[in-house]
Enzyme design. Structure first.
Site, PDB file in Angstrom:
ATOM      1  N   ARG A 122       0.749  -1.126  -0.166  1.00  0.00           N
ATOM      2  CA  ARG A 122       0.061   0.008  -0.032  1.00  0.00           C
ATOM      3  C   ARG A 122       0.914   1.179   0.073  1.00  0.00           C
ATOM      4  O   ARG A 122       0.669   2.221  -0.616  1.00  0.00           O
ATOM      5  CB  ARG A 122      -0.944  -0.018   1.249  1.00  0.00           C
ATOM      6  CG  ARG A 122      -1.806   1.336   1.349  1.00  0.00           C
ATOM      7  CD  ARG A 122      -3.140   1.318   2.347  1.00  0.00           C
ATOM      8  NE  ARG A 122      -2.901   0.555   3.417  1.00  0.00           N
ATOM      9  CZ  ARG A 122      -2.100   0.760   4.392  1.00  0.00           C
ATOM     10  NH1 ARG A 122      -1.530   1.947   4.510  1.00  0.00           N
ATOM     11  NH2 ARG A 122      -1.921   0.088   5.667  1.00  0.00           N
ATOM     12  N   TYR A 142     -17.067  16.478 -14.203  1.00  0.00           N
ATOM     13  CA  TYR A 142     -17.636  15.090 -14.378  1.00  0.00           C
ATOM     14  C   TYR A 142     -18.822  14.796 -13.181  1.00  0.00           C
ATOM     15  O   TYR A 142     -18.448  15.051 -12.079  1.00  0.00           O
ATOM     16  CB  TYR A 142     -16.469  14.288 -14.357  1.00  0.00           C
ATOM     17  CG  TYR A 142     -16.756  12.630 -14.072  1.00  0.00           C
ATOM     18  CD1 TYR A 142     -17.560  11.843 -15.172  1.00  0.00           C
ATOM     19  CD2 TYR A 142     -16.562  11.904 -12.958  1.00  0.00           C
ATOM     20  CE1 TYR A 142     -17.907  10.643 -14.804  1.00  0.00           C
ATOM     21  CE2 TYR A 142     -17.011  10.541 -12.819  1.00  0.00           C
ATOM     22  CZ  TYR A 142     -17.493   9.814 -13.733  1.00  0.00           C
ATOM     23  OH  TYR A 142     -17.906   8.527 -13.522  1.00  0.00           O
ATOM     24  N   ASP A 145      -8.637  18.327 -14.049  1.00  0.00           N
ATOM     25  CA  ASP A 145      -8.934  16.693 -14.415  1.00  0.00           C
ATOM     26  C   ASP A 145      -8.468  16.991 -15.926  1.00  0.00           C
ATOM     27  O   ASP A 145      -9.233  17.475 -16.870  1.00  0.00           O
ATOM     28  CB  ASP A 145     -10.286  16.410 -14.256  1.00  0.00           C
ATOM     29  CG  ASP A 145     -10.619  15.129 -14.443  1.00  0.00           C
ATOM     30  OD1 ASP A 145      -9.863  14.600 -15.434  1.00  0.00           O
ATOM     31  OD2 ASP A 145     -11.629  14.701 -14.089  1.00  0.00           O
ATOM     32  N   LYS A 181      -9.176   5.768 -18.996  1.00  0.00           N
ATOM     33  CA  LYS A 181      -9.452   6.396 -20.378  1.00  0.00           C
ATOM     34  C   LYS A 181      -8.402   6.216 -21.307  1.00  0.00           C
ATOM     35  O   LYS A 181      -7.676   5.404 -21.554  1.00  0.00           O
ATOM     36  CB  LYS A 181     -10.188   7.525 -20.173  1.00  0.00           C
ATOM     37  CG  LYS A 181     -11.236   7.763 -19.085  1.00  0.00           C
ATOM     38  CD  LYS A 181     -12.322   7.154 -19.422  1.00  0.00           C
ATOM     39  CE  LYS A 181     -13.471   6.761 -18.491  1.00  0.00           C
ATOM     40  NZ  LYS A 181     -13.596   7.415 -17.219  1.00  0.00           N
TER      41      LYS A 181
HETATM   42  C1  LIG Z   1     -13.270  13.505 -16.887  1.00  0.00           C
HETATM   43  C2  LIG Z   1     -13.491  12.327 -15.872  1.00  0.00           C
HETATM   44  N1  LIG Z   1     -12.909  12.372 -14.752  1.00  0.00           N
HETATM   45  C3  LIG Z   1     -12.793  11.453 -13.689  1.00  0.00           C
HETATM   46  C4  LIG Z   1     -13.768  10.104 -14.201  1.00  0.00           C
HETATM   47  C5  LIG Z   1     -13.730   9.053 -13.028  1.00  0.00           C
HETATM   48  O1  LIG Z   1     -12.774   8.127 -13.472  1.00  0.00           O
HETATM   49  P1  LIG Z   1     -13.013   6.730 -12.988  1.00  0.00           P
HETATM   50  O2  LIG Z   1     -14.152   6.018 -13.598  1.00  0.00           O
HETATM   51  O3  LIG Z   1     -11.707   5.898 -13.420  1.00  0.00           O
HETATM   52  O4  LIG Z   1     -13.281   6.430 -11.453  1.00  0.00           O
HETATM   53  C6  LIG Z   1     -14.177  10.126 -15.149  1.00  0.00           C
HETATM   54  C7  LIG Z   1     -15.016   8.846 -15.702  1.00  0.00           C
HETATM   55  O5  LIG Z   1     -15.892   8.641 -16.698  1.00  0.00           O
HETATM   56  C8  LIG Z   1     -14.123  11.171 -16.310  1.00  0.00           C
HETATM   57  O6  LIG Z   1     -14.602  11.012 -17.495  1.00  0.00           O
END
Ligand SMILES: Cc1ncc(COP(=O)(O)O)c(C=O)c1O
Length: 378
Positions: free
Chosen positions: A46, A98, A170, A195
């Site tokens: 961890r 998001y 992000d 992604k």
């Molecule tokens: C722009 C963005 N940030 C964060 C996330 C969250 O990521 P995760 O699904 O890997 O937890 C997503 C998921 O679709 C996203 O599109």
């Protein structure tokens, strides 16, 4: 070294013990220690695992950061980063953040006493007006999801820095190949590595990257305390996926541009949102902070019936949640990524029942257009 070379030669490309071209998967939870006085570099997975560390270093290198941290999901990276804040702190957040980020902010963190104001971050005056004496963070996504709104990262980071506010970006949609927020003055970069970074729709993971070493140490301590780390097998898969990031992004971006132009001419399509289109609001700002428009676009259909026909009728683009894979993915923000946002709020933000998002994969663009045409025309 240029970006494409860094993807391959990242300091962990050769295993020093064997010469193997790649980091081994260290499938262990713990590490045997030789001396009571001097523990080795690793004690418990961890806190640190060599496979995860190779990936963390690779992502930090790509973002021009000093420390990268890998988490078990994008949401784990986001939530752990938000633990930097304390009760009474206030955040300014872009309004079409998001849906999962919206949810964790408005439920979990609100309950813990961290409040936030959602603003149209494309307008610097709106960001400035939302800042309060207790504001400690500015949370941005650009291009935003799913309407591809553009925020000026340089200007926003300067505004925040002058007030002692951390700027968090992000960067999932752009990846460090196209946009590097730390170079633009931002403090923390986050990713859903699920992604484009992994790129093969087979791992859930997330990242946080910082340039400032003290901030990096604080985040590392939160990662270890909260414990939502990425396992060694998944870390290895992402290390492998990452190697082709440049070629995947280039190819998908090229196709996305062709598809955006084609969609703009279809009578069934009411509006296309893609930063590569010259008329897209923020096109110039985007071009000044990113080296390309990316591989994701959104569009509104003329009616709900056409929307449904397209989502259910496309054969090549998978009707699914997520984006950034080698396969094209068509999704429905109102019922998927933004399902957590109340309907009224959603509609106000332009996330209507006729909006779809397309993440363009690596299929031949002619086939993708033929497939979309078939589904659109019915
Ligand atoms: C722009 C963005 N940030 C964060 C996330 C969250 O990521 P995760 O699904 O890997 O937890 C997503 C998921 O679709 C996203 O599109």
């Amino acid at each position: 070294m240029k970006f494409g070379t860094k993807l391959i030669h990242n300091g962990h490309a050769v295993d020093p013990a064997t010469g193997a071209l790649g980091t081994p998967i260290y499938n262990t939870s713990t590490f045997r220690q030789r001396s009571v006085d001097h523990f080795g570099a690793y004690d418990y997975s961890r806190s640190g695992n060599p496979t995860r560390e190779a990936l963390e270093d690779a992502v930090a290198l790509l973002e021009n950061g000093s420390r990268g941290l890998a988490f078990s999901s994008g949401m784990a990276a986001i939530s752990t980063t938000l633990l930097l804040f304390s009760p009474g702190d206030h955040l300014v957040v872009c309004e079409d953040v998001y849906g999962g980020t919206f949810r964790v902010l408005t439920t979990v963190f609100a309950r813990l006493g961290v409040t936030c104001s959602f603003v149209d971050a494309t307008d610097p005056a709106a960001i400035e007006a939302a800042i309060r004496p207790e504001t400690r963070g500015l949370f941005l996504e650009t291009p935003s999801n799913p309407l591809m709104k553009i925020t000026d990262l340089r200007g926003s980071a300067a505004l925040a820095r002058a007030r002692g506010i951390l700027t968090i970006v992000d960067n999932t949609f752009m990846t460090p190949y196209l946009q590097r927020p730390l170079d633009l003055g931002c403090d923390i970069v986050l990713h859903s590595g699920t992604k484009f970074l992994n790129g093969h729709s087979d791992v859930i993971c997330g990242f946080a990257v910082t340039k400032d070493e003290e901030l990096g140490r604080r985040l590392k301590s939160l990662q270890n305390s909260f414990g939502a780390v990425l396992g060694p097998n998944d870390s290895w898969l992402v290390l492998r996926g990452l190697k082709t990031l440049k070629v995947r992004m280039e190819e998908s971006q090229l196709s996305a541009g062709v598809i955006a132009a084609w969609l703009s001419e279809q009578p069934e399509v009411a509006e296309v949102f893609y930063p590569g289109l010259p008329g897209h609001p923020g096109h110039e700002v985007h071009a000044g902070q990113a080296s390309g428009p990316g591989a994701v676009l959104s569009f509104k259909l003329a009616t709900y019936e056409i929307t449904r026909r397209l989502l259910e009728g496309s054969q090549l683009s998978a009707f699914a949640v997520s984006l950034g894979g080698v396969e094209s993915i068509i999704s429905y923000p109102a019922r998927m990524s933004h399902a957590a946002v109340p309907r009224e709020e959603r509609e106000k933000k332009g996330i209507t029942d006729t909006l779809v998002r397309l993440s363009v994969g690596l299929e031949d663009v002619h086939d993708l257009i033929a497939d979309l045409e078939r589904a659109l025309k019915g």
